[in-house]
Design a protein around this motif. Structure first.
Motif, PDB file in Angstrom:
ATOM      1  N   LEU A  39      45.864 -37.815  70.111  1.00 52.87           N
ATOM      2  CA  LEU A  39      46.718 -37.393  71.221  1.00 52.87           C
ATOM      3  C   LEU A  39      46.050 -37.629  72.570  1.00 52.87           C
ATOM      4  CD1 LEU A  39      49.243 -35.981  72.371  1.00 52.87           C
ATOM      5  CD2 LEU A  39      47.991 -33.819  72.128  1.00 52.87           C
ATOM      6  N   LEU A  40      44.810 -37.211  72.702  1.00 52.95           N
ATOM      7  CA  LEU A  40      44.151 -37.321  74.008  1.00 52.95           C
ATOM      8  C   LEU A  40      43.902 -38.768  74.389  1.00 52.95           C
ATOM      9  CD1 LEU A  40      41.680 -34.317  73.833  1.00 52.95           C
ATOM     10  CD2 LEU A  40      44.108 -34.380  74.455  1.00 52.95           C
ATOM     11  N   GLU A  41      43.568 -39.592  73.419  1.00 53.61           N
ATOM     12  CA  GLU A  41      43.399 -41.019  73.685  1.00 53.61           C
ATOM     13  C   GLU A  41      44.726 -41.627  74.133  1.00 53.61           C
ATOM     14  OE1 GLU A  41      41.606 -44.743  74.115  1.00 53.61           O
ATOM     15  OE2 GLU A  41      40.702 -42.750  73.982  1.00 53.61           O
ATOM     16  N   VAL A  53      32.129 -39.431  78.749  1.00 54.85           N
ATOM     17  CA  VAL A  53      33.406 -39.901  79.271  1.00 54.85           C
ATOM     18  C   VAL A  53      34.537 -39.012  78.756  1.00 54.85           C
ATOM     19  CG1 VAL A  53      35.042 -41.825  79.283  1.00 54.85           C
ATOM     20  CG2 VAL A  53      32.597 -42.269  79.543  1.00 54.85           C
ATOM     21  N   ALA A  54      34.492 -38.645  77.473  1.00 54.81           N
ATOM     22  CA  ALA A  54      35.522 -37.770  76.902  1.00 54.81           C
ATOM     23  C   ALA A  54      35.546 -36.435  77.627  1.00 54.81           C
ATOM     24  CB  ALA A  54      35.278 -37.568  75.409  1.00 54.81           C
ATOM     25  N   ASN A  55      34.391 -35.838  77.800  1.00 60.08           N
ATOM     26  CA  ASN A  55      34.297 -34.542  78.476  1.00 60.08           C
ATOM     27  C   ASN A  55      34.806 -34.619  79.916  1.00 60.08           C
ATOM     28  OD1 ASN A  55      33.641 -32.019  77.557  1.00 60.08           O
ATOM     29  ND2 ASN A  55      31.452 -32.371  77.543  1.00 60.08           N
ATOM     30  N   ALA A  56      34.416 -35.666  80.618  1.00 59.46           N
ATOM     31  CA  ALA A  56      34.822 -35.812  82.021  1.00 59.46           C
ATOM     32  C   ALA A  56      36.316 -36.114  82.154  1.00 59.46           C
ATOM     33  CB  ALA A  56      34.006 -36.922  82.686  1.00 59.46           C
ATOM     34  N   THR A  57      36.867 -36.880  81.226  1.00 56.20           N
ATOM     35  CA  THR A  57      38.263 -37.303  81.316  1.00 56.20           C
ATOM     36  C   THR A  57      39.222 -36.274  80.723  1.00 56.20           C
ATOM     37  OG1 THR A  57      37.546 -39.606  81.137  1.00 56.20           O
ATOM     38  CG2 THR A  57      39.887 -39.161  80.745  1.00 56.20           C
ATOM     39  N   TRP A  58      38.869 -35.748  79.545  1.00 59.97           N
ATOM     40  CA  TRP A  58      39.782 -34.866  78.817  1.00 59.97           C
ATOM     41  C   TRP A  58      39.523 -33.376  79.061  1.00 59.97           C
ATOM     42  CZ3 TRP A  58      38.620 -37.581  73.532  1.00 59.97           C
ATOM     43  CH2 TRP A  58      39.200 -38.850  73.511  1.00 59.97           C
ATOM     44  N   ASN A  59      38.344 -33.018  79.511  1.00 58.32           N
ATOM     45  CA  ASN A  59      37.901 -31.626  79.646  1.00 58.32           C
ATOM     46  C   ASN A  59      37.579 -30.996  78.280  1.00 58.32           C
ATOM     47  OD1 ASN A  59      37.208 -29.408  81.331  1.00 58.32           O
ATOM     48  ND2 ASN A  59      39.078 -28.368  80.723  1.00 58.32           N
ATOM     49  N   THR A  60      37.349 -31.836  77.290  1.00 58.14           N
ATOM     50  CA  THR A  60      36.907 -31.405  75.963  1.00 58.14           C
ATOM     51  C   THR A  60      36.185 -32.588  75.333  1.00 58.14           C
ATOM     52  OG1 THR A  60      37.599 -30.349  73.885  1.00 58.14           O
ATOM     53  CG2 THR A  60      39.067 -32.028  74.791  1.00 58.14           C
ATOM     54  N   LYS A  61      35.321 -32.294  74.365  1.00 58.02           N
ATOM     55  CA  LYS A  61      34.446 -33.365  73.896  1.00 58.02           C
ATOM     56  C   LYS A  61      35.022 -34.270  72.808  1.00 58.02           C
ATOM     57  CE  LYS A  61      31.682 -30.289  70.963  1.00 58.02           C
ATOM     58  NZ  LYS A  61      30.310 -29.881  70.739  1.00 58.02           N
ATOM     59  N   TRP A  62      36.049 -33.815  72.086  1.00 57.39           N
ATOM     60  CA  TRP A  62      36.662 -34.631  71.042  1.00 57.39           C
ATOM     61  C   TRP A  62      38.168 -34.625  71.210  1.00 57.39           C
ATOM     62  CZ3 TRP A  62      33.735 -30.895  67.520  1.00 57.39           C
ATOM     63  CH2 TRP A  62      32.412 -31.302  67.367  1.00 57.39           C
ATOM     64  N   ASP A  63      38.810 -35.563  70.519  1.00 57.53           N
ATOM     65  CA  ASP A  63      40.269 -35.519  70.474  1.00 57.53           C
ATOM     66  C   ASP A  63      40.677 -34.289  69.674  1.00 57.53           C
ATOM     67  OD1 ASP A  63      43.078 -36.356  70.505  1.00 57.53           O
ATOM     68  OD2 ASP A  63      42.301 -38.365  70.884  1.00 57.53           O
ATOM     69  N   VAL A  64      41.955 -33.965  69.677  1.00 57.37           N
ATOM     70  CA  VAL A  64      42.443 -32.715  69.091  1.00 57.37           C
ATOM     71  C   VAL A  64      42.342 -32.710  67.568  1.00 57.37           C
ATOM     72  CG1 VAL A  64      43.902 -32.276  71.062  1.00 57.37           C
ATOM     73  CG2 VAL A  64      44.846 -33.480  69.089  1.00 57.37           C
ATOM     74  N   HIS A  65      42.447 -31.496  66.998  1.00 54.15           N
ATOM     75  CA  HIS A  65      42.221 -31.264  65.577  1.00 54.15           C
ATOM     76  C   HIS A  65      43.311 -30.335  65.039  1.00 54.15           C
ATOM     77  CE1 HIS A  65      39.708 -30.693  62.031  1.00 54.15           C
ATOM     78  NE2 HIS A  65      39.805 -29.392  62.181  1.00 54.15           N
ATOM     79  N   ASP A  66      43.663 -30.479  63.769  1.00 52.71           N
ATOM     80  CA  ASP A  66      44.671 -29.626  63.119  1.00 52.71           C
ATOM     81  C   ASP A  66      45.994 -29.617  63.891  1.00 52.71           C
ATOM     82  OD1 ASP A  66      43.043 -28.944  61.019  1.00 52.71           O
ATOM     83  OD2 ASP A  66      42.390 -27.050  61.887  1.00 52.71           O
ATOM     84  N   VAL A  67      46.546 -30.789  64.107  1.00 53.82           N
ATOM     85  CA  VAL A  67      47.755 -30.944  64.922  1.00 53.82           C
ATOM     86  C   VAL A  67      49.014 -30.615  64.115  1.00 53.82           C
ATOM     87  CG1 VAL A  67      49.135 -32.559  66.282  1.00 53.82           C
ATOM     88  CG2 VAL A  67      46.645 -32.740  66.278  1.00 53.82           C
ATOM     89  N   GLU A  68      49.876 -29.812  64.727  1.00 46.73           N
ATOM     90  CA  GLU A  68      51.238 -29.598  64.242  1.00 46.73           C
ATOM     91  C   GLU A  68      52.148 -30.158  65.327  1.00 46.73           C
ATOM     92  OE1 GLU A  68      51.995 -25.511  63.309  1.00 46.73           O
ATOM     93  OE2 GLU A  68      50.130 -25.328  62.181  1.00 46.73           O
ATOM     94  N   VAL A  69      53.109 -30.985  64.926  1.00 44.14           N
ATOM     95  CA  VAL A  69      53.936 -31.657  65.929  1.00 44.14           C
ATOM     96  C   VAL A  69      55.398 -31.694  65.493  1.00 44.14           C
ATOM     97  CG1 VAL A  69      53.347 -33.936  64.979  1.00 44.14           C
ATOM     98  CG2 VAL A  69      54.154 -33.779  67.312  1.00 44.14           C
ATOM     99  N   ASN A  70      56.290 -31.424  66.447  1.00 41.64           N
ATOM    100  CA  ASN A  70      57.733 -31.501  66.223  1.00 41.64           C
ATOM    101  C   ASN A  70      58.374 -32.168  67.425  1.00 41.64           C
ATOM    102  OD1 ASN A  70      58.255 -29.944  63.686  1.00 41.64           O
ATOM    103  ND2 ASN A  70      57.150 -28.394  64.855  1.00 41.64           N
ATOM    104  N   LEU A  71      59.206 -33.154  67.149  1.00 34.83           N
ATOM    105  CA  LEU A  71      59.922 -33.865  68.199  1.00 34.83           C
ATOM    106  C   LEU A  71      61.382 -33.435  68.171  1.00 34.83           C
ATOM    107  CD1 LEU A  71      60.025 -36.046  70.400  1.00 34.83           C
ATOM    108  CD2 LEU A  71      60.387 -37.731  68.577  1.00 34.83           C
ATOM    109  N   PHE A  72      61.863 -32.997  69.334  1.00 30.56           N
ATOM    110  CA  PHE A  72      63.257 -32.597  69.482  1.00 30.56           C
ATOM    111  C   PHE A  72      63.935 -33.610  70.389  1.00 30.56           C
ATOM    112  CE2 PHE A  72      60.829 -28.823  68.485  1.00 30.56           C
ATOM    113  CZ  PHE A  72      61.570 -28.280  67.436  1.00 30.56           C
ATOM    114  N   GLU A  73      64.782 -34.456  69.784  1.00 29.26           N
ATOM    115  CA  GLU A  73      65.442 -35.518  70.515  1.00 29.26           C
ATOM    116  C   GLU A  73      66.744 -35.019  71.111  1.00 29.26           C
ATOM    117  OE1 GLU A  73      65.616 -39.294  68.505  1.00 29.26           O
ATOM    118  OE2 GLU A  73      63.801 -38.826  67.357  1.00 29.26           O
ATOM    119  N   ASP A  74      66.908 -35.262  72.416  1.00 30.03           N
ATOM    120  CA  ASP A  74      68.118 -34.827  73.120  1.00 30.03           C
ATOM    121  C   ASP A  74      68.476 -35.903  74.134  1.00 30.03           C
ATOM    122  OD1 ASP A  74      70.236 -33.304  74.033  1.00 30.03           O
ATOM    123  OD2 ASP A  74      68.980 -32.128  75.394  1.00 30.03           O
ATOM    124  N   GLY A  75      68.984 -37.006  73.632  1.00 26.29           N
ATOM    125  CA  GLY A  75      69.332 -38.097  74.533  1.00 26.29           C
ATOM    126  C   GLY A  75      68.085 -38.785  75.061  1.00 26.29           C
TER     127      GLY A  75
END
Length: 185
Positions: A39-41, A53-75
């Motif tokens: 996600l962060l990349e 570079v990750a810390n300076a750009t993202w404000n955290t040292k690694w990309d995200v972990h244990d992702v739950e994702v739902n997309l709600f399409e509305d046009g």
């Protein structure tokens, strides 16, 4: 890459809840990357991973972990709802870059119990507020917005903290001294 492969010490995990609003094509691509722990990349590309570079750009040292994702399409404009953990802090730097770069709106909340902070972010309103959570103080909730307290059930955590404190106090005052453990001679 999991934490063992990184050869690093486990961080405190920061819990994040995010709603991203934008063009459906942008959100579909983001969803795919989020499901692959990128996600962060996707939001703020750094290329080959570099800790600094990750810390300076993202404000955290690694990309995200244990992702739950739902997309709600509305046009044309839709919402992507995400829940994930990040190392030590919320990835607000990636939110800043991604909202500008991709023309999206990001609203987020986060809670890091190990370091004792909670907060909220809104790219549209320019909000990035962090509040201290210190259960050792009776007025711990006074400066924290009620919606954050409820969202992360801090009242429940405070009750658990108080119970834990009572158990620790009981152990401290009822444990036998080293002299008592040796027995009398």
């Amino acid at each position: 890459m999991d934490v063992k492969q990184r050869g690093c010490v486990m961080p405190n995990w920061c819990t994040n809840r995010v709603v991203i609003t934008g063009d459906i094509k942008v959100l579909r691509a983001m969803k795919k990357d989020a499901e692959n722990d990128n996600l962060l990349e996707h939001l703020a590309p750094i290329g080959e991973y570099d800790y600094g570079v990750a810390n300076a750009t993202w404000n955290t040292k690694w990309d995200v972990h244990d992702v739950e994702v739902n997309l709600f399409e509305d046009g044309k404009t839709s919402n992507l709802h995400l829940g994930f953990d990040s190392a030590w802090s919320p990835p607000t730097g990636a939110y800043d870059v991604g909202s500008e770069r991709l023309g999206i709106s990001i609203e987020a909340s986060y809670y890091e119990p190990g370091m004792g902070f909670i907060g909220e972010y809104d790219s549209t309103l320019g909000i990035d507020e962090t509040y201290s959570v210190n259960f050792e103080q009776e007025d711990w909730a006074d400066s924290i917005p009620t919606d954050l307290i409820e969202e992360y059930d801090l009242d429940g955590e405070y009750v658990c903290y108080q119970e834990w404190q009572e158990e620790m106090d009981c152990l401290l005052y009822t444990s036998p001294s080293p002299r008592d453990q040796r027995g009398s001679r």
